[in-house]
Design a protein around this motif. Structure first.
Motif, mmCIF file in Angstrom:
data_model
loop_
_atom_site.group_PDB
_atom_site.id
_atom_site.type_symbol
_atom_site.label_atom_id
_atom_site.label_comp_id
_atom_site.label_asym_id
_atom_site.label_seq_id
_atom_site.Cartn_x
_atom_site.Cartn_y
_atom_site.Cartn_z
ATOM 1 N N ASP A 136 -3.637 -21.527 -3.486
ATOM 2 C CA ASP A 136 -4.553 -22.470 -2.804
ATOM 3 C C ASP A 136 -5.737 -22.944 -3.411
ATOM 4 N N VAL A 137 -6.622 -22.158 -3.827
ATOM 5 C CA VAL A 137 -7.858 -22.522 -4.460
ATOM 6 C C VAL A 137 -7.731 -23.338 -5.646
ATOM 7 N N TYR A 138 -6.897 -22.835 -6.518
ATOM 8 C CA TYR A 138 -6.504 -23.682 -7.771
ATOM 9 C C TYR A 138 -6.044 -25.015 -7.844
ATOM 10 N N ASP A 139 -5.013 -25.352 -6.834
ATOM 11 C CA ASP A 139 -4.518 -26.679 -6.493
ATOM 12 C C ASP A 139 -5.618 -27.393 -6.038
ATOM 13 N N ALA A 140 -6.293 -26.709 -4.866
ATOM 14 C CA ALA A 140 -7.527 -27.679 -4.191
ATOM 15 C C ALA A 140 -8.538 -28.126 -5.472
ATOM 16 N N LEU A 141 -8.859 -27.025 -6.432
ATOM 17 C CA LEU A 141 -9.868 -27.436 -7.396
ATOM 18 C C LEU A 141 -9.339 -28.804 -8.288
ATOM 19 N N ILE A 142 -8.191 -28.606 -8.735
ATOM 20 C CA ILE A 142 -7.869 -29.660 -9.547
ATOM 21 C C ILE A 142 -7.176 -31.227 -8.786
ATOM 22 N N SER A 143 -7.622 -31.134 -7.484
ATOM 23 C CA SER A 143 -7.252 -32.380 -6.588
ATOM 24 C C SER A 143 -8.398 -33.105 -6.275
ATOM 25 N N ASN A 144 -8.344 -34.454 -6.336
ATOM 26 C CA ASN A 144 -9.448 -35.355 -5.863
ATOM 27 C C ASN A 144 -9.570 -35.080 -4.460
ATOM 28 N N ALA A 182 -12.094 -34.320 -8.745
ATOM 29 C CA ALA A 182 -11.068 -32.998 -9.122
ATOM 30 C C ALA A 182 -11.478 -32.400 -10.537
ATOM 31 N N LEU A 183 -11.607 -30.945 -10.754
ATOM 32 C CA LEU A 183 -11.877 -30.255 -11.763
ATOM 33 C C LEU A 183 -10.548 -30.422 -12.647
ATOM 34 N N VAL A 184 -10.754 -30.324 -14.001
ATOM 35 C CA VAL A 184 -9.579 -30.448 -14.822
ATOM 36 C C VAL A 184 -8.989 -28.964 -14.807
ATOM 37 N N PRO A 185 -7.622 -28.888 -15.038
ATOM 38 C CA PRO A 185 -6.787 -27.298 -15.056
ATOM 39 C C PRO A 185 -7.737 -26.409 -15.648
ATOM 40 N N SER A 186 -8.350 -26.543 -16.734
ATOM 41 C CA SER A 186 -8.790 -25.520 -17.592
ATOM 42 C C SER A 186 -10.288 -24.893 -16.848
ATOM 43 N N GLU A 187 -10.882 -26.043 -16.094
ATOM 44 C CA GLU A 187 -12.120 -25.479 -15.529
ATOM 45 C C GLU A 187 -11.609 -24.552 -14.142
ATOM 46 N N ALA A 188 -10.464 -25.098 -13.682
ATOM 47 C CA ALA A 188 -10.058 -24.574 -12.523
ATOM 48 C C ALA A 188 -9.707 -23.053 -12.598
ATOM 49 N N MET A 189 -9.166 -22.928 -13.829
ATOM 50 C CA MET A 189 -8.545 -21.667 -14.389
ATOM 51 C C MET A 189 -9.711 -20.500 -14.708
ATOM 52 N N GLU A 190 -10.919 -21.306 -15.168
ATOM 53 C CA GLU A 190 -11.952 -20.448 -15.630
ATOM 54 C C GLU A 190 -12.584 -19.907 -14.310
ATOM 55 N N TYR A 191 -12.751 -20.808 -13.029
ATOM 56 C CA TYR A 191 -13.234 -20.334 -11.927
ATOM 57 C C TYR A 191 -12.309 -19.158 -11.104
ATOM 58 N N ILE A 192 -10.882 -19.239 -11.313
ATOM 59 C CA ILE A 192 -10.113 -18.325 -10.918
ATOM 60 C C ILE A 192 -10.385 -17.097 -11.701
ATOM 61 N N MET A 193 -10.447 -17.054 -12.855
ATOM 62 C CA MET A 193 -10.485 -15.821 -14.060
ATOM 63 C C MET A 193 -11.979 -15.298 -13.587
ATOM 64 N N GLY A 194 -13.097 -16.117 -13.396
ATOM 65 C CA GLY A 194 -14.222 -15.908 -13.161
ATOM 66 C C GLY A 194 -14.437 -14.745 -11.770
ATOM 67 N N ASN A 195 -13.563 -14.984 -11.009
ATOM 68 C CA ASN A 195 -13.725 -14.297 -9.564
ATOM 69 C C ASN A 195 -12.728 -13.375 -9.255
ATOM 70 N N GLY A 196 -12.252 -12.470 -10.179
ATOM 71 C CA GLY A 196 -11.667 -11.503 -10.056
ATOM 72 C C GLY A 196 -12.502 -10.450 -9.372
#
Length: 358
Positions: free
Chosen positions: A249-257, A263-277
């Motif tokens: 949910d969070v990943y797809d929301a982040l890469i969406s306008n 929208a964030l680019v996918p790599s930025e959204a991925m970094e957000y997910i990875m940084g919130n473990g």
């Protein structure tokens, strides 16, 4: 075929992938030449980019983990469930829900039969159909993660149902709150936070749905550290489906306008997910996620830290940040005879990284 951000789309480019509107009516057919008026229309819809065909990308094939036809059917099915739910047309809701269950089953079967299950997601959703495309994307990501986790087919269908319906409670939230462009007031945020519980109760009372599915809906905004909502559950107190859906949910929301942010680019959204473990998300599930969702999707144009520009042509499960790149421009931005490099396996490029998306 390659992806071009809408601000870089120019007249005369050729569409590489057909574009549809909210009603699934064809806007632009694959192979059509783009005219200036089309660009303005696409921008007004909030679509962030297009897939185009050109000489440098003609051999690049971008595959989805499910077919376009199935994705469109899923979008229409969730749209019908949501509309009938909002209008309290229970009979029609139940008919649409049966269709939704069959489509989730088809999505599971489609993904299981697809050998390439790395998700190369740069979505072409617009502002108005965000809810429906987002719901389908969350289901696809969740199911792919579920397969990687080792869930059997029946459990994947349960997970897919919870994922595709995770936001159904928003149908009962004031639309002025949902579509507000500015920061929500404390009252508005408290109203918005009710949607998981509203959706859970609605599904439980209205449809023949597995308990695990609607518990996933209830818990998709719980946080791993216990600071989420509605019940402040933490760690493994949160169901597996809730923990998986939360990441998707969070990943797809982040890469969406969205109306209130770009929208964030996918790599930025991925970094957000990875940084919130272990804060927002289960670290063990993040490890599955990063092997299955590409931070640099195929068809994306990138600039490397050594100054070269290229197009992503392949991703690797064991090296998500180091894909194979087709180099098309030199350090001075001049077009060159294309050649490919693998940031994962070619040792001379071990110190080279993707610097930015262009």
């Amino acid at each position: 075929m390659r992806y071009v951000p809408i601000d870089n789309v120019t007249e005369g480019m050729v569409i590489g992938k057909s574009l549809f509107d909210l009603q699934q009516q064809l806007l632009l057919r694959e192979g059509s030449e783009i005219k200036r008026a089309y660009i303005h229309k696409i921008q007004s819809l909030g679509i962030q980019g297009l897939y185009i065909q050109d000489e440098v990308s003609k051999e690049i094939e971008i595959k989805d983990v499910i077919s376009d036809t199935l994705r469109h059917k899923a979008v229409n099915a969730i749209k019908n469930v949501c509309i009938f739910s909002e209008q309290d047309l229970k009979k029609n809701s139940k008919t649409s829900f049966k269709d939704m269950k069959n489509i989730v089953k088809n999505i599971v079967e489609d993904i299981i039969s697809n050998k390439d299950t790395i998700i190369n997601l740069i979505d072409l959703k617009n502002y108005d159909d965000y809810t429906y495309y987002h719901s389908v994307n969350v289901a696809v990501i969740s199911i792919v993660m579920g397969i990687s986790y080792g869930l059997n087919k029946d459990r994947l269908i349960e997970l897919g149902l919870g994922a595709v319906l995770h936001d159904i409670g928003k149908m009962f939230i004031d639309k002025q709150i949902l579509n507000k462009k500015g920061v929500l007031t404390e009252y508005e945020f408290e109203e918005l936070k009710k949607h998981p519980e509203i959706g859970y109760k609605y599904l439980k009372e209205t449809f023949d749905i597995p308990i695990a599915s609607y518990v996933g809906v209830l818990q998709h905004h719980e946080r791993y550290d216990g600071k989420g909502y509605p019940n402040q559950k933490s760690g493994k107190e949160i169901s597996l489906y809730g923990r998986i859906i939360a990441i998707a949910d969070v990943y797809d929301a982040l890469i969406s306008n969205r109306p209130y942010r770009g929208a964030l680019v996918p790599s930025e959204a991925m970094e957000y997910i990875m940084g919130n473990g272990n804060a927002l998300f289960d670290t063990n599930l993040i490890r599955l996620f990063v092997t299955k969702v590409a931070p640099y999707p195929i068809g994306l144009t990138v600039k490397l830290s050594n100054g070269l520009t290229g197009i992503v042509v392949e991703n690797y499960e064991d090296a998500c940040m180091r894909p194979k790149i087709k180099i098309i421009k030199d350090e001075k931005n001049n077009a060159i005879e294309p050649y490919s490099i693998s940031l994962r396996s070619e040792t001379q490029y071990r110190n080279v990284t993707i610097q930015e998306i262009v």
